[in-house]
Design an enzyme around this catalytic site. Sequence first.
Site, PDB file in Angstrom:
ATOM      1  CG  HIS A 241      -1.505  -0.957   1.493  1.00 12.29           C
ATOM      2  ND1 HIS A 241      -3.036  -1.189   0.741  1.00 12.29           N
ATOM      3  CD2 HIS A 241      -1.681  -1.794   2.133  1.00 12.29           C
ATOM      4  CE1 HIS A 241      -3.644  -2.263   0.851  1.00 12.29           C
ATOM      5  NE2 HIS A 241      -2.617  -2.617   1.760  1.00 12.29           N
ATOM      6  CG  ASP A 242       1.711   3.025   4.000  1.00 10.94           C
ATOM      7  OD1 ASP A 242       0.722   2.760   3.275  1.00 10.94           O
ATOM      8  OD2 ASP A 242       2.049   2.198   4.750  1.00 10.94           O
TER       9      ASP A 242
END
Length: 318
Positions: A241-242
């Site tokens: 995600h990040d």
Amino acid sequence: MTSLIIDTDPGVDDAFAIALACASPEVDLLAVTTVFGNVPLESTTRNALRLLALCGREDVPVARGAARPLVYPRVQEAEYAHGSDGLSGRAHTLPDPSRDVVGLDAVALMAQILRDAAAPVTIVPIGPLTNIALLLAAHPSLHAKIERLVIMGGGLSGGNTTATAEFNLWSDPEAAHRVLVEERVPTVLVPIDLTFACRVDRAWLSRLVAAGPLGATLAGLTDDYVAHYTKFFGYECTILHDAIAVAEAIRPGLLRTKTYPVEVDSTFGPGRGTLIADRREPDIIATFGAKQARALDIALETDVDEVRAFLLERLATG
């Protein structure tokens, strides 16, 4: 050169995001600030220090931020995905840091950096938005020194923590409302709709392991994370995600955005923490006399293979 601050709650995907920034020569990583989130603040801060040591970047200052949401307590963390230490129980495999956090808290450090910066700075919040809400509220005169916020959070098609809410926004809905709805700092939001689409499989992780010691160490942190997402998707894979948000910060336009009016549900019903985007046509909104919410750039499309290749290229050479 992109001047960057990462606000983070490491976290397996945060580890990849920090390493990606450190491995990118066009990035001037000015600071890493920590926030509660995947695990408590003490662990997220220790993990950030260790990750910078792993990447040979202990010159980057680390500041400790918020240990809890702005207003109301949370009821859970994300140990079910990230393990008890945030890194699949493998934080001990990272180097012990030779430096501690700086004497300033996260908001004070970000404000000092912005104040002293010769050019606007990009901030990448990849955890709950508590620190960012405090920064924007306490230092309105510094808003112009922020090039843009590239935020990982939210979901338009459903949540990963509740039926409708994504973890980062759900962790502090009041802070998310302040940052995403009330403020007007240029912002790109990277939701789970897109990060799920950019998931990587076991073969990708194997190529990362074969590329060198940094990749092997990062891949070694993913055991609990892979197990969690394998149950979710039905085959061995993981979601970075990040790192997808950091990739957009490094290479603007890598992700393609659409602009929608948004709200964040900060009530106490089943939708608490939900990102609500009004995807109707503007003339339809006007016809019904609806209040015009803030228009936010939301990253919903990309060349998925290009993103995966970019991450692998950088992390393999870091």
